[in-house]
Design an enzyme around this catalytic site. Structure first.
Site, PDB file in Angstrom:
ATOM      1  N   GLY A 129       0.811  -1.222   0.000  1.00 46.85           N
ATOM      2  CA  GLY A 129       0.000   0.000   0.000  1.00 46.85           C
ATOM      3  C   GLY A 129       0.835   1.259   0.000  1.00 46.85           C
ATOM      4  N   PRO A 133      -5.470   8.055  -2.632  1.00 46.63           N
ATOM      5  CA  PRO A 133      -6.412   8.671  -3.570  1.00 46.63           C
ATOM      6  C   PRO A 133      -5.886   9.992  -4.160  1.00 46.63           C
ATOM      7  N   HIS A 135      -2.535  10.963  -4.021  1.00 42.45           N
ATOM      8  CA  HIS A 135      -1.077  10.953  -4.193  1.00 42.45           C
ATOM      9  C   HIS A 135      -0.648   9.663  -4.887  1.00 42.45           C
ATOM     10  N   CYS A 243      11.676  -1.018  -3.344  1.00 43.06           N
ATOM     11  CA  CYS A 243      10.806  -2.153  -3.717  1.00 43.06           C
ATOM     12  C   CYS A 243      10.344  -1.973  -5.167  1.00 43.06           C
ATOM     13  N   ARG A 273      -5.009 -16.746 -42.282  1.00 41.20           N
ATOM     14  CA  ARG A 273      -6.162 -15.975 -42.772  1.00 41.20           C
ATOM     15  C   ARG A 273      -5.992 -15.631 -44.255  1.00 41.20           C
ATOM     16  N   MET A 342      -4.021  -6.496 -36.996  1.00 44.35           N
ATOM     17  CA  MET A 342      -3.790  -7.546 -38.001  1.00 44.35           C
ATOM     18  C   MET A 342      -4.834  -8.657 -37.918  1.00 44.35           C
ATOM     19  N   LEU A 343      -5.476  -8.773 -36.765  1.00 44.19           N
ATOM     20  CA  LEU A 343      -6.497  -9.819 -36.592  1.00 44.19           C
ATOM     21  C   LEU A 343      -7.882  -9.362 -37.053  1.00 44.19           C
ATOM     22  N   GLY A 344      -7.965  -8.144 -37.552  1.00 51.24           N
ATOM     23  CA  GLY A 344      -9.247  -7.644 -38.046  1.00 51.24           C
ATOM     24  C   GLY A 344     -10.320  -7.708 -36.970  1.00 51.24           C
ATOM     25  N   GLU A 368       3.401   1.332 -11.233  1.00 45.53           N
ATOM     26  CA  GLU A 368       4.861   1.222 -11.032  1.00 45.53           C
ATOM     27  C   GLU A 368       5.594   2.407 -11.648  1.00 45.53           C
TER      28      GLU A 368
HETATM   29  P1  TGC Z   1      13.843  10.982  -4.168  1.00 47.25           P
HETATM   30  O1  TGC Z   1      14.056  12.210  -3.321  1.00 47.25           O
HETATM   31  O2  TGC Z   1      14.242  11.011  -5.596  1.00 47.25           O
HETATM   32  O3  TGC Z   1      14.572   9.750  -3.454  1.00 47.25           O
HETATM   33  C1  TGC Z   1      14.352   9.442  -2.082  1.00 47.25           C
HETATM   34  C2  TGC Z   1      15.341   8.362  -1.697  1.00 47.25           C
HETATM   35  O4  TGC Z   1      15.038   7.150  -2.400  1.00 47.25           O
HETATM   36  C3  TGC Z   1      16.112   6.781  -3.274  1.00 47.25           C
HETATM   37  N1  TGC Z   1      15.478   6.333  -4.516  1.00 47.25           N
HETATM   38  C4  TGC Z   1      15.441   5.059  -4.896  1.00 47.25           C
HETATM   39  N2  TGC Z   1      15.962   3.944  -4.377  1.00 47.25           N
HETATM   40  C5  TGC Z   1      15.738   2.784  -5.017  1.00 47.25           C
HETATM   41  N3  TGC Z   1      15.004   2.697  -6.158  1.00 47.25           N
HETATM   42  C6  TGC Z   1      14.454   3.801  -6.696  1.00 47.25           C
HETATM   43  N4  TGC Z   1      13.711   3.702  -7.814  1.00 47.25           N
HETATM   44  C7  TGC Z   1      14.672   5.044  -6.086  1.00 47.25           C
HETATM   45  N5  TGC Z   1      14.280   6.311  -6.355  1.00 47.25           N
HETATM   46  C8  TGC Z   1      14.789   7.082  -5.394  1.00 47.25           C
HETATM   47  C9  TGC Z   1      16.932   8.024  -3.450  1.00 47.25           C
HETATM   48  O5  TGC Z   1      18.267   7.711  -3.742  1.00 47.25           O
HETATM   49  C10 TGC Z   1      16.783   8.677  -2.093  1.00 47.25           C
HETATM   50  O6  TGC Z   1      17.623   7.992  -1.184  1.00 47.25           O
HETATM   51  P2  TGC Z   1      18.285   8.768   0.070  1.00 47.25           P
HETATM   52  O7  TGC Z   1      19.192   7.762   0.681  1.00 47.25           O
HETATM   53  O8  TGC Z   1      18.999   9.959  -0.526  1.00 47.25           O
HETATM   54  O9  TGC Z   1      17.151   9.160   0.954  1.00 47.25           O
HETATM   55  O10 TGC Z   1      12.344  10.561  -4.032  1.00 47.25           O
HETATM   56  P3  TGC Z   1      11.035  11.300  -4.430  1.00 47.25           P
HETATM   57  O11 TGC Z   1      10.072  11.088  -3.337  1.00 47.25           O
HETATM   58  O12 TGC Z   1      11.315  12.708  -4.846  1.00 47.25           O
HETATM   59  O13 TGC Z   1      10.603  10.412  -5.694  1.00 47.25           O
HETATM   60  C11 TGC Z   1      10.473  10.920  -6.946  1.00 47.25           C
HETATM   61  C12 TGC Z   1       9.724   9.955  -7.919  1.00 47.25           C
HETATM   62  C13 TGC Z   1       8.698  10.765  -8.678  1.00 47.25           C
HETATM   63  C14 TGC Z   1      10.744   9.415  -8.889  1.00 47.25           C
HETATM   64  C15 TGC Z   1       9.047   8.780  -7.177  1.00 47.25           C
HETATM   65  O14 TGC Z   1       8.115   9.282  -6.268  1.00 47.25           O
HETATM   66  C16 TGC Z   1       8.350   7.812  -8.110  1.00 47.25           C
HETATM   67  O15 TGC Z   1       8.968   6.878  -8.612  1.00 47.25           O
HETATM   68  N6  TGC Z   1       7.021   7.990  -8.335  1.00 47.25           N
HETATM   69  C17 TGC Z   1       6.199   7.019  -9.030  1.00 47.25           C
HETATM   70  C18 TGC Z   1       5.261   6.355  -8.039  1.00 47.25           C
HETATM   71  C19 TGC Z   1       5.128   4.899  -8.289  1.00 47.25           C
HETATM   72  O16 TGC Z   1       5.852   4.286  -9.062  1.00 47.25           O
HETATM   73  N7  TGC Z   1       4.201   4.263  -7.586  1.00 47.25           N
HETATM   74  C20 TGC Z   1       4.047   2.864  -7.677  1.00 47.25           C
HETATM   75  C21 TGC Z   1       3.108   2.354  -6.618  1.00 47.25           C
HETATM   76  S1  TGC Z   1       3.179   0.598  -6.420  1.00 47.25           S
HETATM   77  C22 TGC Z   1       2.468  -0.028  -7.785  1.00 47.25           C
HETATM   78  O17 TGC Z   1       2.116   0.608  -8.717  1.00 47.25           O
HETATM   79  C23 TGC Z   1       2.340  -1.496  -7.755  1.00 47.25           C
HETATM   80  S2  TGC Z   1       1.600  -2.206  -9.100  1.00 47.25           S
HETATM   81  C24 TGC Z   1       2.198  -3.760  -8.867  1.00 47.25           C
HETATM   82  C25 TGC Z   1       1.628  -4.817  -9.656  1.00 47.25           C
HETATM   83  O18 TGC Z   1       0.423  -5.117  -9.553  1.00 47.25           O
HETATM   84  O19 TGC Z   1       2.423  -5.432 -10.408  1.00 47.25           O
HETATM   85  P1  FAD Z   2      -1.511  10.643 -11.301  1.00 53.02           P
HETATM   86  O1  FAD Z   2      -0.255  10.674 -10.519  1.00 53.02           O
HETATM   87  O2  FAD Z   2      -2.632  11.495 -10.847  1.00 53.02           O
HETATM   88  O3  FAD Z   2      -1.170  10.986 -12.817  1.00 53.02           O
HETATM   89  C1  FAD Z   2      -2.168  11.387 -13.769  1.00 53.02           C
HETATM   90  C2  FAD Z   2      -1.437  11.796 -15.057  1.00 53.02           C
HETATM   91  O4  FAD Z   2      -0.564  12.916 -14.775  1.00 53.02           O
HETATM   92  C3  FAD Z   2      -0.523  10.670 -15.584  1.00 53.02           C
HETATM   93  O5  FAD Z   2      -0.585  10.661 -16.984  1.00 53.02           O
HETATM   94  C4  FAD Z   2       0.855  11.090 -15.113  1.00 53.02           C
HETATM   95  O6  FAD Z   2       1.890  10.606 -15.959  1.00 53.02           O
HETATM   96  C5  FAD Z   2       0.754  12.608 -15.188  1.00 53.02           C
HETATM   97  N1  FAD Z   2       1.707  13.260 -14.288  1.00 53.02           N
HETATM   98  C6  FAD Z   2       1.742  13.194 -12.927  1.00 53.02           C
HETATM   99  N2  FAD Z   2       2.782  13.901 -12.454  1.00 53.02           N
HETATM  100  C7  FAD Z   2       3.424  14.410 -13.527  1.00 53.02           C
HETATM  101  C8  FAD Z   2       4.585  15.210 -13.692  1.00 53.02           C
HETATM  102  N3  FAD Z   2       5.332  15.609 -12.663  1.00 53.02           N
HETATM  103  N4  FAD Z   2       4.939  15.560 -14.947  1.00 53.02           N
HETATM  104  C9  FAD Z   2       4.225  15.157 -16.023  1.00 53.02           C
HETATM  105  N5  FAD Z   2       3.113  14.393 -15.924  1.00 53.02           N
HETATM  106  C10 FAD Z   2       2.729  14.022 -14.696  1.00 53.02           C
HETATM  107  N6  FAD Z   2      -0.279   1.296  -6.159  1.00 53.02           N
HETATM  108  C11 FAD Z   2       0.194   0.703  -5.023  1.00 53.02           C
HETATM  109  O7  FAD Z   2       0.696   1.373  -4.125  1.00 53.02           O
HETATM  110  N7  FAD Z   2       0.128  -0.655  -4.883  1.00 53.02           N
HETATM  111  C12 FAD Z   2      -0.415  -1.462  -5.820  1.00 53.02           C
HETATM  112  O8  FAD Z   2      -0.446  -2.688  -5.647  1.00 53.02           O
HETATM  113  C13 FAD Z   2      -0.949  -0.864  -7.005  1.00 53.02           C
HETATM  114  N8  FAD Z   2      -1.574  -1.639  -7.939  1.00 53.02           N
HETATM  115  C14 FAD Z   2      -2.237  -1.019  -8.973  1.00 53.02           C
HETATM  116  C15 FAD Z   2      -3.053  -1.781  -9.813  1.00 53.02           C
HETATM  117  C16 FAD Z   2      -3.787  -1.161 -10.821  1.00 53.02           C
HETATM  118  C17 FAD Z   2      -4.727  -1.978 -11.657  1.00 53.02           C
HETATM  119  C18 FAD Z   2      -3.628   0.232 -11.051  1.00 53.02           C
HETATM  120  C19 FAD Z   2      -4.366   0.916 -12.160  1.00 53.02           C
HETATM  121  C20 FAD Z   2      -2.803   0.981 -10.240  1.00 53.02           C
HETATM  122  C21 FAD Z   2      -2.116   0.370  -9.178  1.00 53.02           C
HETATM  123  N9  FAD Z   2      -1.363   1.133  -8.266  1.00 53.02           N
HETATM  124  C22 FAD Z   2      -0.845   0.549  -7.139  1.00 53.02           C
HETATM  125  C23 FAD Z   2      -1.347   2.597  -8.370  1.00 53.02           C
HETATM  126  C24 FAD Z   2      -0.383   3.127  -9.435  1.00 53.02           C
HETATM  127  O9  FAD Z   2       0.938   2.989  -9.019  1.00 53.02           O
HETATM  128  C25 FAD Z   2      -0.766   4.589  -9.710  1.00 53.02           C
HETATM  129  O10 FAD Z   2      -1.986   4.561 -10.425  1.00 53.02           O
HETATM  130  C26 FAD Z   2       0.317   5.316 -10.487  1.00 53.02           C
HETATM  131  O11 FAD Z   2       1.478   5.500  -9.707  1.00 53.02           O
HETATM  132  C27 FAD Z   2      -0.169   6.683 -11.015  1.00 53.02           C
HETATM  133  O12 FAD Z   2      -0.793   7.420 -10.017  1.00 53.02           O
HETATM  134  P2  FAD Z   2      -2.237   8.086 -10.296  1.00 53.02           P
HETATM  135  O13 FAD Z   2      -3.125   7.019 -10.827  1.00 53.02           O
HETATM  136  O14 FAD Z   2      -2.642   8.772  -9.043  1.00 53.02           O
HETATM  137  O15 FAD Z   2      -2.011   9.130 -11.455  1.00 53.02           O
END
Ligand code: TGC
Ligand code: FAD
Length: 389
Positions: A129, A133, A135, A243, A273, A342-344, A368
């Site tokens: 988690g 909603p 963030h 992670c 086809r 391609m599958l029409g 992710e």
């Molecule tokens: P930032 O200030 O850049 O970094 C904070 C600290 O974290 C370290 N770090 C990382 N370490 C490992 N892997 C990474 N990818 C890392 N990115 C940053 C960094 O070195 C720093 O370390 P320290 O020691 O200096 O404290 O962090 P920020 O909060 O400004 O992050 C910026 C940003 C936008 C890149 C990050 O928030 C981001 O990646 N946002 C995207 C959110 C996201 O991917 N959410 C995914 C939710 S989980 C999910 O979607 C599961 S779906 C799974 C499934 O069903 O398969």
């Molecule tokens: P937002 O962050 O609101 O983004 C909306 C749009 O704005 C996107 O197009 C984005 O690219 C764009 N945008 C945002 N910020 C910027 C920027 N700085 N510059 C330019 N464009 C920007 N999360 C978990 O924690 N655990 C899970 O297990 C998990 N599973 C999921 C499973 C499903 C089926 C789905 C759909 C999502 C899941 N997620 C999970 C959540 C997922 O990681 C988020 O949906 C994703 O990180 C995007 O966040 P958001 O949906 O709030 O979109």
């Protein structure tokens, strides 16, 4: 099966065995029913323990409960599972990369003992988690908070998480929250048993993508957890973000599998086809589509293989994983659309896999880290300038 530059030859015996095991599992256990699950919006829950028995959860972790495989073997498992369906790969990613990995990397001995064997064999299910909603792309702004309980022995959690894969079927939720009891409110990880008072895990309905996967919300309303629920060895955003790097690596591989499945469906269809007196595969326009898909799948596959080598020797940077997740998922999105085309008309049904993969990829393109966010991560790496805000 597409392997245009002969990567098969580089696999060792163990990798080939693991790849074949995952491929057979998908052929025998996933493909026969996956369309029904996709249409019904259900996950084939009987596969959870079967995948555990086959060692598909966090096989790359060095632990007695896991398969102890290398990074390439782990990638190959993700590739084959996603060729079946993204819901199946998601199950394995969440369980392995998002729940077992942090318990292994940051957990106490007692947490590892309690959870790793049960998660590895699929007798317990975990969820992760992070997203809230309000963030998603910027989880660091999370509002979920942990405050010291009155007796000082634990924490009280309040807040909400959404879009959480597996939440409604999970036994344990790894909840990331700001610890209000420490200076600067650091983000910390809490392992919350889902049968505790104060936690709810409601199902999210109405998804048109990733239908064969269970997704939910987590509500935390004065949910008490003991001190022993806190992951002791990490604090700050580095915890959840590291992670994500593990899971994104698996997705970079999985995307190749899903795209390959689309390609194979299109190649077979085009040769079978007939239109205008012969197979549509004889038309240059169709061949161009197959050539383009095969080329893009092959280059994405090479990137995944390279990542495995870097990860194996401890040199893989998160930004390189972002590049691969971004490229390979976008490649799959294009391939799925082309294959469907391609599958029409037949291509819009569940009789063929491309439309299901095309629907799924909309989720994978977003979760992710969205495509945009990975663009900015790579952009920052290349320029030294962060363009998030
Ligand atoms: P930032 O200030 O850049 O970094 C904070 C600290 O974290 C370290 N770090 C990382 N370490 C490992 N892997 C990474 N990818 C890392 N990115 C940053 C960094 O070195 C720093 O370390 P320290 O020691 O200096 O404290 O962090 P920020 O909060 O400004 O992050 C910026 C940003 C936008 C890149 C990050 O928030 C981001 O990646 N946002 C995207 C959110 C996201 O991917 N959410 C995914 C939710 S989980 C999910 O979607 C599961 S779906 C799974 C499934 O069903 O398969
Ligand atoms: P937002 O962050 O609101 O983004 C909306 C749009 O704005 C996107 O197009 C984005 O690219 C764009 N945008 C945002 N910020 C910027 C920027 N700085 N510059 C330019 N464009 C920007 N999360 C978990 O924690 N655990 C899970 O297990 C998990 N599973 C999921 C499973 C499903 C089926 C789905 C759909 C999502 C899941 N997620 C999970 C959540 C997922 O990681 C988020 O949906 C994703 O990180 C995007 O966040 P958001 O949906 O709030 O979109």
């Amino acid at each position: 099966m597409l392997d245009y530059v002969g990567l098969e030859a580089d696999l060792n015996e163990e990798e080939r065995l693991v790849r074949d095991t995952a491929r057979e599992f998908v052929d025998d256990r996933v493909r026969p029913d996956i369309d029904d699950h996709f249409e019904a919006g259900t996950f084939p829950e009987e596969l959870i323990a079967e995948m555990g028995d086959l060692g598909f959860y966090a096989p790359n972790l060095d632990h007695e409960a896991t398969a102890n495989l290398g990074e390439r073997a782990y990638g190959l498992v993700m590739q084959e599972l996603e060729a079946g369906d993204s819901g199946v790969r998601s199950m394995a990613s969440v369980q392995g990369a998002l729940v077992m990995y942090p318990i292994h990397a940051f957990g106490s001995a007692a947490q590892r003992e309690r959870w790793l064997p049960a998660l590895a064999d699929g007798s317990a299910v975990g969820c992760f988690g992070l997203t809230e909603p309000d963030h998603g792309s910027n989880p660091s702004a999370m509002e979920t908070r942990a405050e010291r309980s009155d007796d000082g022995d634990g924490y009280v959690l309040n807040g909400s998480k959404t879009w959480i894969t597996n939440a409604p079927i999970a036994d344990v939720a790894l909840v990331w929250a700001r610890d209000r009891s420490a200076a600067d409110d650091p983000v910390r990880g809490f392992l919350v048993d889902t049968d505790r008072e104060g936690i709810t895990t409601n199902h999210i309905d109405g998804k048109l993508s990733m239908r064969a996967s269970v997704t939910g919300e987590i509500g935390l309303n004065d949910c008490y957890v003991p001190e022993s629920a806190v992951l002791p060895d990490v604090s700050g955003m580095k915890g959840p973000l590291s992670c994500l790097t593990q899971a994104r690596y698996g997705i970079a591989w999985g995307a190749v599998g899903a795209a390959r499945d689309c390609f194979e469906a299109a190649r077979e269809y085009a040769t079978d086809r007939e239109q205008f007196g012969g197979p549509i595969a004889r038309f240059q326009l169709q061949q161009e589509k197959l050539a383009e898909m095969a080329t893009e799948i092959t280059t994405a596959q090479l990137l995944a293989y390279r990542l495995a080598d870097l990860k194996e020797r401890g040199d893989l940077r998160p930004q390189q994983v972002s590049m691969a997740k971004r490229n390979n998922v976008a490649m799959w999105r294009d391939a799925a659309r082309t294959a469907r085309e391609m599958l029409g008309g037949n291509g819009i049904t569940t009789d063929y896999s491309p439309m299901r993969h095309l629907a799924n990829v909309e989720t994978v393109y977003t979760y992710e880290g969205t495509h945009d966010i990975h663009t900015l991560i790579v952009g920052e790496d290349l320029t030294g300038i962060a363009a998030f805000e």
